[in-house]
Scaffold this active site. Structure first.
Site, short mmCIF file in Angstrom:
data_model
loop_
_atom_site.label_atom_id
_atom_site.label_comp_id
_atom_site.label_asym_id
_atom_site.label_seq_id
_atom_site.Cartn_x
_atom_site.Cartn_y
_atom_site.Cartn_z
N ASP A 206 0.78 -0.83 0.03
CA ASP A 206 0.32 -0.21 -0.59
C ASP A 206 0.68 1.22 0.03
O ASP A 206 2.01 1.58 0.75
CB ASP A 206 -0.67 -0.14 1.46
CG ASP A 206 -2.18 1.14 1.76
OD1 ASP A 206 -3.53 0.78 0.40
OD2 ASP A 206 -1.94 2.57 1.79
N GLU A 268 1.74 -0.37 -4.85
CA GLU A 268 0.49 0.11 -5.68
C GLU A 268 1.78 1.94 -5.43
O GLU A 268 2.23 2.74 -4.38
CB GLU A 268 -0.55 1.17 -3.68
CG GLU A 268 -1.59 2.01 -4.48
CD GLU A 268 -2.28 2.27 -2.99
OE1 GLU A 268 -3.10 3.05 -3.72
OE2 GLU A 268 -1.89 2.78 -2.38
C1 NOJ Z 1 -4.50 3.23 -0.45
C2 NOJ Z 1 -5.74 2.36 -0.73
O1 NOJ Z 1 -5.70 1.17 -1.59
C3 NOJ Z 1 -6.54 2.61 0.18
O2 NOJ Z 1 -8.29 2.11 0.14
C4 NOJ Z 1 -6.42 4.20 1.01
O3 NOJ Z 1 -7.13 4.59 1.60
C5 NOJ Z 1 -5.25 4.29 0.93
N1 NOJ Z 1 -3.75 3.77 0.35
C6 NOJ Z 1 -4.85 4.69 2.62
O4 NOJ Z 1 -3.89 3.15 3.18
#
Ligand code: NOJ
Length: 524
Positions: A206, A268
């Site tokens: 993440d 991500e």
């Molecule tokens: C990306 C995640 O996919 C999202 O759902 C989340 O709110 C943020 N990162 C913070 O962790």
């Protein structure tokens, strides 16, 4: 040395993202869980996916639905137990499905033991050093330490009773960790080993462009606040993300993964500059990095072709594999993004064929294979913190509604409890997996056929280079490798003649041999 393309199982795998809260509920609390997912593995096996990505199921107060982790090495009772996890993993592996899990290294929950002790400790203490506590600006420190804004709106700083401030790039319940701290690094290593030793096949990281912050925490260009999650991202100075120091963290992560052969990582990374993105894919960093350019592009053949070509430049520069996605739990679903209604569905189906024709790894999001649109939810049902802070139109609930499995009434087999955490629209009765399994023209049938062909047909293994054909305005066609699959897309308002060849699959029925508007076809 760069890895040879397709050297590994993930190189051209179809991953399926399970948003656990919304997949299947086994214990009747109206929220999906690990055992619910285990009972639906047969469906995923039939769909033909190679691997799963499970969104966070760790102990969490759920301020951001699990992305606020209080204990990364335990299962939240809402989702089950560690034993449920082990059984799910074993069952998935028996079926030949790999399992990857989410890791949230940028921040913890404010209910994490570390943060609770930081709040109880004094400024300058060891307990505070794991997070980013700072004194405020102005004579009495009443102004935040810098001008950073949270991705969820408002200042990225919250003041604590003794007058200091702590940084949170997301909600105030998600304090950012200090990645200069050795214990923070060591703890992530422990978490990775904990899940690797249980047998997971990899991780989705993440906010993998977060973690390190620019030294001294300098002010950001306020224009950067508008850029997160747009294709413009990266133009204005934004010291919150993509700091060079983040690569050290990725090198540390990779060292651990290298001890577990056959495991992988995907990040991500909201960095649109191709050269900056490729840096995360250096041989001692991530295996894959999400490229969101295709997802951020509207339904227009020229723009889509540019997005594909620019996206392909990243793995090419890095010597790795491309990573494609059209949707996830953070963005509006494809059917709605491409215009909604029948046209939105036709376009989403066309784009599924485009995506599944491309070389590299593909990530599908649960419900995409059913052609689900965003759900129209009453304001009273909204639960996403983004909806509260930025306004309802920024909320992510509409794309997170529980899966419709079977039957004619909500919640369509998702739960035996009629009160599910988000309501399922009654008009989804025609979209259930059960209905679509029985219909050869359904979106589910299209995904199943495309995934099967992608796995078995030699034309989809003919090579990774794309050769672009001349095509009428509003259309494109590419061939994958010499003698490989041809994929044609029509985003124009008129039907078009297809390139010569045998049609393997089309997203809409051909009309007198021609490809209608809002459609794609595969040919050999
Ligand atoms: C990306 C995640 O996919 C999202 O759902 C989340 O709110 C943020 N990162 C913070 O962790």
């Amino acid at each position: 040395m760069a890895a040879a393309p397709h050297a590994s199982w993930w190189s051209d795998a179809v991953f399926y993202q399970v948003y656990l809260r919304s997949f299947a509920d086994s214990d009747t609390d109206g929220i999906g869980d690990l055992e619910g997912l285990r009972r639906r593995l047969g469906y995923l096996e039939q769909l033909g996916v190679d691997a799963l990505w499970l969104t966070p199921f760790y102990r969490s107060p759920m301020a951001d639905h699990g992305y606020d982790v209080a204990d990364p090495r335990d299962v939240d009772p809402m989702f089950g137990t560690l034993r449920d996890f082990d059984e799910l993993l074993a069952d998935a592996h028996r079926r030949g499905i790999r399992v990857t899990v989410d890791v949230v290294p940028n921040h913890t929950s404010n209910q994490h033991a570390w943060f609770k002790s930081a709040m109880a400790a004094a400024p300058g203490s060891r307990e505070r050093a794991r997070y980013l506590f700072r004194d405020g600006r102005g004579p009495d420190g009443a102004e935040p330490p810098n001008n950073w804004v949270s991705v969820f709106g408002g200042p990225a700083w919250t003041r604590v009773p003794d007058g200091q401030w702590y940084l949170h790039l997301f909600t105030p319940q998600q304090p950012d960790l200090n990645w200069d701290d050795a214990e923070v690094r060591y703890d992530l290593e422990r978490t990775l080993r904990f899940w690797l030793d249980r047998g997971v096949d990899g991780f989705r990281f993440d906010v993998a462009h977060g973690m390190a912050k620019a030294p001294g925490l300098p002010d950001m260009d306020p224009r950067a606040a508008q850029e997160y999650r747009t294709s413009e991202q990266g133009k204005a100075y934004d010291p919150r993300f993509d700091d060079d120091g983040v690569h050290d963290v990725h090198r540390m992560i990779r060292k651990v993964l290298d001890e577990y052969p056959g495991t992988m990582s995907v990040g991500e990374i909201w960095v649109s500059d191709e050269e900056r993105l490729a840096r995360y894919l250096r041989p001692d960093e991530l295996h894959l990095a999400f490229n969101f350019r295709l997802m951020l592009t509207h339904f227009d053949a020229d723009a889509l072709r540019t997005a594909i070509e620019r996206s392909l430049a990243v793995p090419r520069a890095a010597g790795t594999d491309a990573t494609w996605t059209l949707s996830n739990h953070d963005v509006s679903r494809t059917v709605s993004r491409y215009g909604g209604g029948a046209a939105g569905l036709r376009r989403a189906r066309a784009m599924a064929l485009v995506e599944l024709a491309l070389p590299g790894a593909v990530y599908l999001y649960n419900g995409e294979e059913l052609g689900l649109p965003d759900a129209d939810l009453p304001a009273s049902a909204l639960t996403d913190p983004r909806a509260r802070t930025l306004g309802p139109e920024y909320g992510r609930d509409p794309e997170r509604v529980p899966m419709p499995w079977d039957g004619d009434l909500p919640p369509f087999g998702f739960s035996r409890n009629p009160r599910t955490w988000l309501p399922t629209p009654p008009e989804w009765a025609g979209l259930t997996a059960e209905r679509q399994l029985a219909d050869p023209e359904s979106t589910l049938a299209l995904y199943r056929q495309a995934i099967e062909l992608r796995r078995t047909h030699p034309a989809l293994h003919a090579g990774d280079e794309l050769e672009w054909y001349g095509a009428p305005a509003g259309c494109f066609a590419f061939r994958r490798g010499r003698g490989g699959l041809i994929c044609a897309l029509n985003t124009s308002a008129s039907s078009i003649a297809l390139p010569p060849g045998e049609v393997l699959l089309s997203s809409s029925p051909l009309v007198q041999g021609r490809l209608p508007p809002d459609a794609a076809a595969w040919l050999v």
